[in-house]
Motif scaffolding. Sequence first.
Motif: not given
Length: 531
Positions: A283, A285, A453, A455-457, A516
């Motif tokens: 993960q 940011t 902000e 969070t992604d994969s 998100e």
Amino acid sequence: SIYEMFGNECCLSTGEVIKVIGFKINKLIASICENNEVSRFSAKVELPLNFPGLYKVVADKTPYLSIEEITRKVFIGPTRFGHPCFYSPEDIKLTNITIKHGEQITFNSVEEVNGTMSVNCGVVRNNQSHSFTLPLSQEGKFYECEDDQIYTLKEIAEWKIPKSRNRIVRLSNTLHTWDSSNPLPENFDGCLILTPVYEVQAVMKFRKDIVHILSDLDIEVKDITDCYDISSFLQPLSLEDVFERTSKEFPMTAEIMDGPSGSQKPYNLLYTGKEIVIYKKYQATRVLASEIRSNSLKRHFLIPMSYKGKFKRRPREFPTAYDLEIARSEKEQLHVVATKAFDSPHRELYSVSVGDQFLVQQCQTSEVLYEGRKKLIDVLACEQILSDTYKKVLLPMYMEGGFVEVIHDKKQYQLSEICKEFRLPFNVKVSVRDLSVEEDILAAVPGLQLEEEITDSYLLISSASRPEESWEIPVYRLNMSVHLLSKHVHTVVPPVTKTTVEEISEEQYYMVRRYENQTLHPPPRPPKKPT
């Protein structure tokens, strides 16, 4: 039989062995819907899966007659789309729980329980989740529950159209201005009946790419699954499939079977047939940012924390006094100019003229006379800046005016400094472009609002032939298929990792914000006028 698909000619000879790996909706036939039926005056139009707009799914009024039928026709799985909800018009009595009629049942997964294929389900009662299983043999009427989420057309095609059924959707938000090429009527805001047109995805013995065959291709085939060694075929994996592998299985080598479109690095390097090394999954940011523009056609970006450009602040705009209270900080005093006049209905509070300047102090309560009675209301204490002095004034928190920030800070900031020192959203402009990349797409944007902000994969990959630098690629926004190779992998991660600013479409922007924020509470609403 010879046919052409996506510009590639493919010959299907008599005796050719094909392994079907999936079915996919290629396009949608849409008709305008009135009272859940096709309008008599509606012509059928063809919609590509990237057709703009956000849509709400209308619950299907035709019931499913067993749990087995639901599992056969509706997608149930571990992804965020794979948890459909149904209700039964009758009570369902189980060993340890009774499901009441009309109660929303969430279907989570399908698995074998004590030798019986069942669906793991859940209901929520008094904010408590209760789990249970329903066998596939369970019969009864099961209706879809209403779905309040919004989806792109592509998401609906991939996840929300049951097999052998059509789907009614309601347009929730048009994302682009209408033009003559749009197949829907101007200002259309109603419902559509979507009929899917499928394609068959297959692999062939001597081809390393995925073959796409339209479902209406006129050929005769015979099922030889039981008498053929299917392990000799390649096994295509999507990026989501790769991401679901355990961390111990990384690193791995793979060959691209279906590459993504796009001219931006690294997407232009990920072509069919290229060998890559996938080092790890993780993960990361990003900062979601949008171009500051007065019209709706804004560009949207995901900016990595490693971005090496520098930013200067740009003035923020505030529609109400309540927004000033949210934006103020202990770090510096907020200085604003009024852009809209406001006449206060209370003698105790200040009436604002265009051009008035204020230093924002703090929120407090104040007593005002309203219809002959004294009433306490929330106000914003400010200092009005006059030519040679300051004057203490009170602004009602519900005041609908307009303010623009006056910037005194000339410092240049790194992205990480802004996220650490200031509260988002925050307005900026690139003052020094990122010199580590050939083209900094943010440098030409006149103004950016850094929104939040997220969070992604991501997967970390490199070219197998040039492993000196690696790239981060997004798992859920890149349409790419690979097959794994049984080659030795150098486990050392390349010393240079390239992260790029990713420009995303408006549909992707809404999806990123939706996922998100789906667990967050909505912000408090501004106060209303006293009544």
